[in-house]
Design a protein around this motif. Structure first.
Motif, PDB file in Angstrom:
ATOM      1  N   ARG A   1      26.200  49.112  45.679  1.00  0.00           N
ATOM      2  CA  ARG A   1      27.037  48.512  44.634  1.00  0.00           C
ATOM      3  C   ARG A   1      27.281  47.035  44.932  1.00  0.00           C
ATOM      4  O   ARG A   1      27.399  46.218  44.011  1.00  0.00           O
ATOM      5  CB  ARG A   1      28.363  49.254  44.519  1.00  0.00           C
ATOM      6  CG  ARG A   1      28.216  50.693  44.046  1.00  0.00           C
ATOM      7  CD  ARG A   1      29.537  51.262  43.597  1.00  0.00           C
ATOM      8  NE  ARG A   1      29.992  50.610  42.372  1.00  0.00           N
ATOM      9  CZ  ARG A   1      31.122  50.907  41.742  1.00  0.00           C
ATOM     10  NH1 ARG A   1      31.915  51.860  42.223  1.00  0.00           N
ATOM     11  NH2 ARG A   1      31.468  50.287  40.652  1.00  0.00           N
TER      12      ARG A   1
ATOM     13  N   GLY B   1      24.784  45.083  43.475  1.00  0.00           N
ATOM     14  CA  GLY B   1      24.795  45.085  42.017  1.00  0.00           C
ATOM     15  C   GLY B   1      23.819  46.059  41.386  1.00  0.00           C
ATOM     16  O   GLY B   1      23.529  45.961  40.188  1.00  0.00           O
TER      17      GLY B   1
ATOM     18  N   ARG C   1      24.862  47.891  38.291  1.00  0.00           N
ATOM     19  CA  ARG C   1      24.907  47.111  37.049  1.00  0.00           C
ATOM     20  C   ARG C   1      23.508  46.781  36.521  1.00  0.00           C
ATOM     21  O   ARG C   1      23.262  46.835  35.320  1.00  0.00           O
ATOM     22  CB  ARG C   1      25.687  45.815  37.276  1.00  0.00           C
ATOM     23  CG  ARG C   1      27.155  46.045  37.659  1.00  0.00           C
ATOM     24  CD  ARG C   1      27.915  44.743  37.750  1.00  0.00           C
ATOM     25  NE  ARG C   1      27.368  43.859  38.772  1.00  0.00           N
ATOM     26  CZ  ARG C   1      27.708  43.900  40.053  1.00  0.00           C
ATOM     27  NH1 ARG C   1      28.587  44.810  40.463  1.00  0.00           N
ATOM     28  NH2 ARG C   1      27.177  43.054  40.922  1.00  0.00           N
TER      29      ARG C   1
END
Length: 318
Positions: free
Chosen positions: A61, A64, A67
């Protein structure tokens, strides 16, 4: 072991693969270049010891990947591999003690959603308990305890408090308060219907009920039982031993107390209604308090483990 499936943008694949290769407890690494279509990218597969899963997910995470791609983890029931055995041996700690905070947050969020199904389960559980109260039947009371889904929101509140997630606190509180309110209204209507049919009478409420009087006579032991149930329930969630939740459900009188309160209010027996309400609040408060403290202790113990053995943390390459 956890099986992880990652969709990674092509320009980040080398970075992710490097992270996985230096993660203690990770094995069975596979990269399928260009295999992902939505979102587009490379498909990266690996298995990782549960003890190292939380730190690895945090690191991913941090890059990223949640995302720009996706991170999926699932528990594997059986893995026959010498590489997997070695990965679990190298990972510090025990898999039963490891907490996957992302998984816990996701599970409690799903169980804390106010929905028609949730209210239906809670309403049916309370109606069963109402029958048990009126008939002084312990078997019906135990059955109602097992059916009730109220531990989900209670665990959600504890998790949200520890993780400092105000949105999950609000969602869980709404499911808990709104769910109990709706189910108690349904139960009161059910009682009036049974009364109209001649199956329930006011005398059944005021009669001696040696088997179920404990429901509306709370004492200090009731709170202690709620504390113990909160500890056991939280441990069953964090260790993926959900089977223990049945034992937790039938050890506290949340649903029977709410049902007894609804029955007593229907017949204007206020002392009994207030006693059952006090039992309900004691159980709810005890479970939330114990669950929160259990998670804080688990978090502290795992932090000590990480401090004592930095190898568990994915770190910079050397």
């Amino acid at each position: 072991m956890l099986h992880m499936r990652l969709i990674v943008p092509a320009d980040r694949t080398d970075e992710v693969v490097e992270l996985l290769e230096r993660t203690v407890g990770a094995t069975h690494l596979a990269v399928l270049a260009g295999a992902a279509r939505s979102p587009a990218g490379d498909l990266v597969l690996c298995d990782v010891a549960r003890e190292a899963g939380d730190e690895l997910i945090d690191a991913l995470r941090g890059l990223g990947i949640d995302r720009s791609g996706s991170i999926t983890a699932e528990n594997m029931e059986l893995t026959l591999s010498a590489h997997a055995d070695e990965a679990e041996r190298r990972a510090p700690g025990d898999s039963a003690d490891a907490v996957l905070w992302e998984e816990l947050t996701e599970v409690t969020h799903e169980e804390s959603t106010f929905s028609a199904t949730y209210v239906a389960f809670l309403g049916v559980a309370m109606m069963l308990a109402a029958c048990g109260v009126m008939l002084d039947n312990v078997i019906l009371i135990v059955g109602a305890m097992a059916v009730g889904p109220e531990f989900g929101p209670l665990a959600g509140i504890s998790t949200a408090l520890v993780q400092r997630a105000p949105r999950l606190v609000a969602t869980s509180l709404w499911a808990l308060i709104g769910g109990f309110a709706a189910a108690m209204v349904l139960t009161a209507g059910f009682v009036r219907l049974m009364d109209a049919l001649g199956l329930f009478t006011a005398r059944m409420v005021t009669a001696e009920r040696p088997n179920t009087t404990f429901i509306w006579h709370p004492d200090q032991v009731s709170f202690v039982v709620a504390l113990l149930a909160g500890i056991a329930g939280t441990l069953s969630l964090t260790s993926a031993k959900s089977g223990a939740l049945i034992g937790v459900a039938i050890s506290v009188t949340t649903v029977p107390a709410a049902a007894n309160a609804a029955v007593a209010f229907s017949y204007q027996d206020l002392p009994q209604a207030w006693g059952a309400s006090a039992q309900l609040l004691a159980n709810l408060g005890g479970i939330v308090l114990a669950g929160t403290l259990t998670l804080l202790v688990q978090k502290a113990l795992w932090s000590v483990q990480r401090w004592r053995d930095p190898a568990v943390r994915p770190g910079p390459s050397r």
